[in-house]
Design a protein around this motif. Structure first.
Motif, PDB file in Angstrom:
ATOM      1  N   VAL A  67       0.847  -1.177   0.000  1.00  0.00           N
ATOM      2  CA  VAL A  67       0.000   0.000   0.000  1.00  0.00           C
ATOM      3  C   VAL A  67       0.895   1.243   0.000  1.00  0.00           C
ATOM      4  O   VAL A  67       1.987   1.227   0.564  1.00  0.00           O
ATOM      5  CB  VAL A  67      -0.966  -0.006   1.224  1.00  0.00           C
ATOM      6  CG1 VAL A  67      -0.206   0.078   2.526  1.00  0.00           C
ATOM      7  CG2 VAL A  67      -2.004   1.070   1.113  1.00  0.00           C
ATOM      8  N   ASN A  68       0.435   2.293  -0.667  1.00  0.00           N
ATOM      9  CA  ASN A  68       1.158   3.562  -0.689  1.00  0.00           C
ATOM     10  C   ASN A  68       0.871   4.345   0.583  1.00  0.00           C
ATOM     11  O   ASN A  68      -0.234   4.267   1.132  1.00  0.00           O
ATOM     12  CB  ASN A  68       0.735   4.411  -1.888  1.00  0.00           C
ATOM     13  CG  ASN A  68       1.185   3.819  -3.198  1.00  0.00           C
ATOM     14  OD1 ASN A  68       2.144   3.062  -3.267  1.00  0.00           O
ATOM     15  ND2 ASN A  68       0.488   4.152  -4.266  1.00  0.00           N
ATOM     16  N   TYR A  69       1.867   5.122   1.025  1.00  0.00           N
ATOM     17  CA  TYR A  69       1.654   6.005   2.156  1.00  0.00           C
ATOM     18  C   TYR A  69       2.616   7.182   2.067  1.00  0.00           C
ATOM     19  O   TYR A  69       3.549   7.193   1.273  1.00  0.00           O
ATOM     20  CB  TYR A  69       1.834   5.252   3.488  1.00  0.00           C
ATOM     21  CG  TYR A  69       3.275   4.941   3.836  1.00  0.00           C
ATOM     22  CD1 TYR A  69       3.990   5.754   4.722  1.00  0.00           C
ATOM     23  CD2 TYR A  69       3.932   3.854   3.295  1.00  0.00           C
ATOM     24  CE1 TYR A  69       5.311   5.478   5.040  1.00  0.00           C
ATOM     25  CE2 TYR A  69       5.250   3.565   3.614  1.00  0.00           C
ATOM     26  CZ  TYR A  69       5.935   4.387   4.482  1.00  0.00           C
ATOM     27  OH  TYR A  69       7.232   4.117   4.798  1.00  0.00           O
ATOM     28  N   ILE A  70       2.363   8.171   2.900  1.00  0.00           N
ATOM     29  CA  ILE A  70       3.202   9.358   2.997  1.00  0.00           C
ATOM     30  C   ILE A  70       3.725   9.423   4.428  1.00  0.00           C
ATOM     31  O   ILE A  70       2.973   9.185   5.379  1.00  0.00           O
ATOM     32  CB  ILE A  70       2.379  10.633   2.685  1.00  0.00           C
ATOM     33  CG1 ILE A  70       1.853  10.599   1.257  1.00  0.00           C
ATOM     34  CG2 ILE A  70       3.179  11.887   2.932  1.00  0.00           C
ATOM     35  CD1 ILE A  70       2.923  10.585   0.200  1.00  0.00           C
ATOM     36  N   GLU A  71       4.983   9.768   4.583  1.00  0.00           N
ATOM     37  CA  GLU A  71       5.557   9.887   5.918  1.00  0.00           C
ATOM     38  C   GLU A  71       5.020  11.138   6.614  1.00  0.00           C
ATOM     39  O   GLU A  71       4.658  12.131   5.967  1.00  0.00           O
ATOM     40  CB  GLU A  71       7.082   9.934   5.832  1.00  0.00           C
ATOM     41  CG  GLU A  71       7.666   8.613   5.350  1.00  0.00           C
ATOM     42  CD  GLU A  71       9.171   8.657   5.191  1.00  0.00           C
ATOM     43  OE1 GLU A  71       9.722   9.683   4.713  1.00  0.00           O
ATOM     44  OE2 GLU A  71       9.808   7.652   5.557  1.00  0.00           O
ATOM     45  N   GLY A  72       4.979  11.078   7.934  1.00  0.00           N
ATOM     46  CA  GLY A  72       4.417  12.157   8.727  1.00  0.00           C
ATOM     47  C   GLY A  72       5.100  13.492   8.535  1.00  0.00           C
ATOM     48  O   GLY A  72       4.449  14.541   8.508  1.00  0.00           O
TER      49      GLY A  72
END
Length: 167
Positions: free
Chosen positions: A55-60
């Motif tokens: 799954v794709n995600y963005i770092e905080g």
């Protein structure tokens, strides 16, 4: 496609014109662009998905930087509650932003899995309780997850979390 068309009284923000166009009163053009821009692919990460696949995600830090730029550092986050549910920390709270002296608040939940120190074979055999690596880190990560989810409600990294292809 991401663009902002302006007149004296209004901005029209368009993000992928087939799926979104929003008319809003004249405000900070930079804020509008930052919220509705497509996430640059070098900031999109992948992680294993529960049940298999990725799954794709963005770092905080990326979401916090967009909030900083879009609001000129006029944002805050608040944790209203938390709980430990088995191997997970769950927090709920809100993010408050200010744009052009107008405050907006979004509530969200965040979650993070607790990481544990590796047990020796003797500890496993003795059924010794597992020790968290750092419980504070689990709470902090859950808080960051809550911030990301609240920010996503305003459009930050929405292209990543909506499942649209960012390639």
């Amino acid at each position: 496609m991401s663009e902002v068309l302006s007149s004296d009284d209004m901005y029209l923000a368009m993000c992928d014109s087939d799926s979104l166009s929003i008319a809003m009163s004249k405000g900070d053009q930079q804020s509008i662009l930052l919220y509705f821009q497509q996430t640059q692919k070098e900031f999109v990460k992948k992680r294993p998905k529960r049940g298999g696949g990725q799954v794709n995600y963005i770092e905080g830090w990326y979401v916090k930087q967009i909030l900083n730029l879009a609001t000129k550092f006029q944002w805050s986050s608040f944790i209203d509650g938390s709980l430990r549910d088995g191997d997970f920390i769950i927090v709920w709270g809100r993010v408050e932003i200010t744009i052009n002296y107008q405050k907006y608040t979004q509530s969200a939940y965040g979650r993070n899995e607790i990481k544990y120190l590796k047990q020796t074979p003797e500890q496993v055999k003795a059924n010794a309780p597992r020790q968290p690596v750092d419980l504070g880190d689990a709470y902090k990560s859950a808080h960051t997850d809550m911030i990301k989810k609240a920010a996503n409600s305003w459009g930050i990294a929405m292209d990543v979390y909506s499942g649209r292809d960012t390639e």
